[in-house]
Write an enzyme that holds these catalytic residues in place. Structure first.
Site, short mmCIF file in Angstrom:
data_model
loop_
_atom_site.label_atom_id
_atom_site.label_comp_id
_atom_site.label_asym_id
_atom_site.label_seq_id
_atom_site.Cartn_x
_atom_site.Cartn_y
_atom_site.Cartn_z
N GLU A 14 0.98 -1.25 -0.13
CA GLU A 14 0.04 -0.05 0.00
C GLU A 14 0.86 1.35 0.00
OE1 GLU A 14 -1.93 0.81 3.89
OE2 GLU A 14 -3.49 1.80 2.94
N CYS A 45 -5.21 -3.12 2.97
CA CYS A 45 -4.84 -2.79 4.60
C CYS A 45 -6.01 -2.84 5.46
CB CYS A 45 -4.02 -1.47 4.56
SG CYS A 45 -2.72 -1.45 6.09
N LYS A 90 -10.02 2.17 -1.82
CA LYS A 90 -9.99 1.47 -0.49
C LYS A 90 -11.43 1.99 -0.05
CE LYS A 90 -7.06 1.50 3.70
NZ LYS A 90 -5.82 2.02 4.27
#
Ligand SMILES: NC(=O)CCC(=O)C(=O)O
Length: 264
Positions: free
Chosen positions: A40, A146, A111
């Site tokens: 990331e 994440c 995300k």
């Protein structure tokens, strides 16, 4: 299928431009892999909040161009981790990019769960709202980033959309490393899927990174795990194991959906 996870050291001592060149060269070195995965926000660091705006790029920016070329030079599928994306309307997103072996952008995933509660990414960036899967010749990838790892319903959605290999780039802090390892295995077991979890190494913005990227099989066994520093973690795995596991131990078929809420 061979996957190489590039656990990149991200620190302020190296410029974004230098790291971009170094990572592109490392991707080119992985021509023997089918799929290469990066972490990331490896250009800035996931916690370098003050860099997000200044280093943000459009989907066709310098990182995307360098990664498209590296993917086609190596002839690999490349999950290029995520970049701080600046959308045409000015909004920032934490966006993962997947390139085909010919260097075409095959998918972009914004995300969905932003980290930071009432600060950092959670206030600086917009939230994605769309699940993304990518069909490769050998398997179907499901994309997450994440903090998304803490939200099992997102992964179940990816599995319902056909995902067999869950790819999770991250910039995960060392102080919560036990959660990283545990959650990667949990997502693999509950979804009977491979999990490719690729984290950053080093330290930036005063936050030591966990490293310990891992590849977990659909039975929850860790096939390979990196150490704390920069490393290339290469694993051969058989994507057909997913169908075999789901057939022999058909827990996904026993799901009970639409339960009533408790009455008050
Ligand atoms: N970059 C992130 O999403 C960090 C997530 C994290 O630190 C955690 O879930 O813990």
């Amino acid at each position: 299928m061979r996957a190489s996870l590039l656990q990149v050291d991200v620190n302020e001592g190296e410029s974004v431009e230098s790291r971009r060149r170094r990572v592109a060269a490392a991707v080119r070195d992985q021509a023997a892999a089918d799929l290469v995965v990066l972490p990331e926000l490896w250009t800035t660091g996931a916690f370098a909040y003050e860099e997000f705006g200044s280093e943000a790029e459009p989907l066709e920016g310098p990182t995307s161009e360098a990664m498209a070329k590296a993917a086609s030079d190596a002839g690999v599928w490349l999950h290029a981790g995520s970049i701080p994306e600046r959308a045409p309307d000015g909004t920032l997103y934490n966006t993962s990019l997947v390139f085909s072996p010919s260097g075409d952008l095959a998918a972009a995933y914004r995300k969905i769960h932003r980290f930071g509660f009432d600060q950092g990414e959670a206030v600086l960036m917009g939230a994605g709202d769309t699940l993304v899967t990518v069909r490769l010749p050998e398997t179907v990838l499901g994309l997450a980033t994440c903090y998304d790892l803490r939200f099992p319903e997102l992964f179940r959605g990816l599995v319902d959309a056909g995902a067999e290999t869950l790819v999770v780039p991250a910039g995960w802090p060392e102080r919560r490393r036990s959660h990283w390892t545990l959650l990667a295995r949990a997502r693999a077991v509950e979804n009977q899927a491979f999990v490719l979890a690729c984290a950053t190494a080093g330290s930036h913005a005063g936050i030591a990174q966990a490293g310990h990227s891992a590849v977990v099989d659909p039975w929850g066994e860790v096939l390979a795990e990196a150490g704390p520093g920069e490393e290339v973690l290469t694993v051969d795995f058989d994507p057909a194991t997913v169908a075999g596991t789901r057939e022999r131990f058909p827990a996904l078929k026993d799901r009970v959906l639409g339960l009533d809420r408790p009455r008050r």
